[in-house]
Motif scaffolding. Structure first.
Motif, short mmCIF file in Angstrom:
data_model
loop_
_atom_site.label_atom_id
_atom_site.label_comp_id
_atom_site.label_asym_id
_atom_site.label_seq_id
_atom_site.Cartn_x
_atom_site.Cartn_y
_atom_site.Cartn_z
N GLU A 258 -33.39 -57.46 13.97
CA GLU A 258 -31.90 -57.03 13.62
C GLU A 258 -31.81 -56.68 12.11
O GLU A 258 -31.51 -55.82 11.78
CB GLU A 258 -30.94 -57.78 14.11
CG GLU A 258 -30.57 -57.94 15.42
CD GLU A 258 -29.42 -57.15 15.71
OE1 GLU A 258 -29.67 -56.06 16.57
OE2 GLU A 258 -28.20 -57.13 15.24
N ALA A 259 -32.20 -57.81 11.56
CA ALA A 259 -32.31 -57.84 10.01
C ALA A 259 -32.85 -56.75 9.21
O ALA A 259 -32.58 -56.17 8.56
CB ALA A 259 -32.67 -59.22 9.24
N LYS A 260 -34.17 -56.28 9.94
CA LYS A 260 -34.75 -55.28 9.36
C LYS A 260 -34.39 -54.03 9.81
O LYS A 260 -34.49 -53.06 8.88
CB LYS A 260 -36.40 -55.35 10.10
CG LYS A 260 -37.24 -56.50 9.53
CD LYS A 260 -38.41 -56.35 10.24
CE LYS A 260 -39.48 -57.47 9.64
NZ LYS A 260 -40.59 -57.80 10.35
N ARG A 261 -33.64 -53.80 10.78
CA ARG A 261 -32.83 -52.53 10.98
C ARG A 261 -31.71 -52.25 10.18
O ARG A 261 -31.28 -51.03 9.68
CB ARG A 261 -32.13 -52.50 12.53
CG ARG A 261 -33.14 -51.92 13.54
CD ARG A 261 -32.74 -51.57 15.05
NE ARG A 261 -32.02 -52.77 15.52
CZ ARG A 261 -32.93 -53.43 16.17
NH1 ARG A 261 -33.97 -53.23 16.47
NH2 ARG A 261 -32.15 -54.72 16.82
N LYS A 262 -31.08 -53.29 9.77
CA LYS A 262 -29.84 -53.26 9.00
C LYS A 262 -30.13 -54.16 7.64
O LYS A 262 -29.40 -55.33 7.46
CB LYS A 262 -28.45 -53.66 9.48
CG LYS A 262 -28.25 -52.78 10.79
CD LYS A 262 -27.16 -53.27 11.40
CE LYS A 262 -26.98 -52.81 12.80
NZ LYS A 262 -26.30 -53.73 13.64
N PRO A 263 -31.02 -53.82 6.70
CA PRO A 263 -31.10 -54.67 5.55
C PRO A 263 -29.84 -55.03 4.77
O PRO A 263 -29.01 -54.08 4.66
CB PRO A 263 -32.00 -53.94 4.73
CG PRO A 263 -32.53 -52.51 5.55
CD PRO A 263 -31.75 -52.48 6.40
#
Ligand code: FAD
Lengths: 386, 87
Positions: A258-263
């Motif tokens: 998730e974090a990588k999708r929405k830095p």
């Protein structure tokens, strides 16, 4: 890392993990992983050097249970239950030639040991027996109604509790080693459960005959207090920590994706993950501190048989089983629908079902009631670093 | 048999021991655990002895072995200063 742990890690990731879903869905014995553990000599590691074993510590076994617990809880539980029986033999075997020879066989033949303590009529009150050893001229006969004996169909021997004699009160018990070949197991109940399905803990009528040299000389009360109870709670604690770690590992992977999708934005599950990680840390600390306590106590029968030690080991079981269920539940919430699915890489279902066995496996309420009773005479513990 | 301390221990055992047979059938050196003293009942026995003799067992005596026979209980009581004469 010890060579044992390295070997267990390989078995866990290459074999136990690969078959875990099949073992679970078909409720079948994890034959591949047990064969691999046997092949690597991991079943007899607790046996002392004098009997031809490598004399591993309890800590080595707990670490292996933790490792296996990450990949297949049933495999880990079978390994844990087996090692509890081995520990009882290693510490409490007498000088009888039968028992000495059996200890050597644990290493040379890598025997797999099962346990028949629970009995119809007394339930989980393992410190009471209905059945009794019927002794005649150095031989015994035994008939026991057992609601569960895990992997009895695949073991090499069963350790069973029974009253010392037909006249003995329920609490005057002994532990007897019964080679599988000398036992008749009449199947009474099939194991079809929510989780821990691969332990194949069917119910049987157990009939056995043997020589009195197979009966461990110590009172079961002492075996239970000094070895079976602490060892059970420590090895279970190890594999439960493995299940919890695996659940959080899946949750962490989910949150990280998730974090990588929405830095720049903190993912929704991050807070919950942090909280669960704290609980995992405390679960691990409890286990390590009780392991330390056991290692400190093991040289002294008096400390092992004392009330403070029993209370601490009971608390380990209650607290870690409760934490396990909570942590895996948190992991499910964090992964959401992906965790709820049975076919996603974030699936939590099997872990959650296996986790729920922990509070039932010797009921937490029963253990809490024991602790409540012991608490009546427990003394203050004023010294922090003692 | 007439040791007053042991007579008093027997009185406590009768109510708190939950033994299978009566206390009369138990010798001073009989194994109380083999006679049916459970771990649950051991705790009741400890508390009853503390009450009857107005003492407190120290931590090191709070174990199964201390309560394994009437002799062993008498020894433990003597160790913490309980005198032989009837109170
Ligand atoms: C995966 C798994 C594998 C197992 N493998 C084996 C094995 O190989 N060999 C073996 O012998 N056993 C085995 N067991 C059995 C286990 O050791 C326990 O004995 C068993 O789970 C207890 O079953 P129970 O809940 O029916 O019995 P009980 O402990 O009798 O509990 C029955 C009910 O009474 C309640 N209760 C009991 N005592 C109290 C109390 N004092 N205060 C309040 N409530 C109380 C409990 O909460 C429970 O609801 C296994 C269990 C599991 C889950």
């Amino acid at each position: 890392m010890t060579p044992w742990l390295a070997a267990a890690r390989a078995v866990g990731s290459e074999i136990a993990g690969r078959y875990a879903d099949d073992v679970d869905s078909r409720a079948r014995f994890p034959a591949e992983s047990l064969a691999a553990l046997k092949e690597r000599g991991l079943l007899g590691i607790l046996v002392p050097v004098s009997a031809g074993g490598p004399a591993a510590d309890i800590a080595d076994v707990v670490a292996i249970c933790h490792e296996l617990g990450r990949h297949c809880a049933s495999t880990a539980m079978i390994y844990a239950m087996h090692q509890i029986q081995v520990a009882c033999i290693v510490r409490h075997a007498g000088t009888s030639p039968w028992q000495q020879a059996f200890m050597q066989r644990l290493v040379h033949e890598q025997l797999l040991l099962a346990s028949a303590t629970t009995e119809v009529g007394v339930g989980g009150d393992v410190r009471s027996s209905v059945c009794a050893l019927d002794e005649r001229r150095g031989k015994f006969r035994l008939t026991k109604q057992t609601p569960v004996i895990s992997y009895a169909g695949n073991c090499d021997a069963i350790l069973a509790t029974a009253r010392r004699t037909a006249q003995s009160p329920a609490s005057d018990q002994r532990l007897v080693v019964i080679p599988r070949a000398d036992a008749t197991l009449e199947l009474q109940e099939n194991w079809n459960t929510l989780g821990m399905r691969g332990t194949c803990s069917n119910g049987y009528r157990l009939l056995a005959e043997g020589e009195m040299g197979q009966v461990l000389p110590d009172a079961y009360a002492d075996i239970s207090a000094q070895t079976m109870l602490p060892m059970s709670h420590l090895v279970w604690g190890g594999l439960w920590l493995g299940i919890a770690s695996e659940a959080l590992s899946r949750a962490r992977a989910f949150v990280r994706a998730e974090a990588k999708r929405k830095p720049g934005a903190l993912p929704a599950g991050a807070g919950r993950l942090a909280q669960a990680t704290g609980e995992l840390q405390s679960m691990k600390s409890d286990l390590l501190s009780c392991l330390h306590q056991y290692e400190q106590a093991r040289a002294s029968e008096d400390v092992l048989s004392g009330i403070p030690f029993a209370v601490a080991m009971n608390n380990l079981k209650i607290l870690s089983s409760e934490k396990l269920v909570r942590i895996v539940g948190q992991a499910m919430l964090i992964c959401g629908l992906e965790g709820y699915r049975n076919d996603s890489i974030f699936s939590i279902g099997r872990l959650l079902r296996d986790a729920h066995s922990a509070v039932v496996m010797v009921s937490n309420d029963r253990i809490a009631a024991n602790n409540a009773n012991l608490g009546l005479v427990l003394r203050d513990d004023p010294e922090l670093l003692a | 048999m007439s040791d007053p301390l042991k007579v008093r221990i027997r009185t406590v055992l009768k109510t708190a021991g939950s033994l299978q047979q009566g206390v009369e059938a138990i010798r001073d050196d009989s194994d109380l655990h083999a006679a049916g003293l459970t771990s649950h009942a051991t705790v009741s026995l400890m508390l009853a002895l503390e009450e009857a003799f107005d003492i407190e067992f120290p931590d090191r005596l709070l174990r199964r072995k201390t309560f394994s026979s009437i002799d062993a209980i008498a020894e433990a009581l003597a160790e913490i200063g309980v005198r032989d004469e009837a109170a």
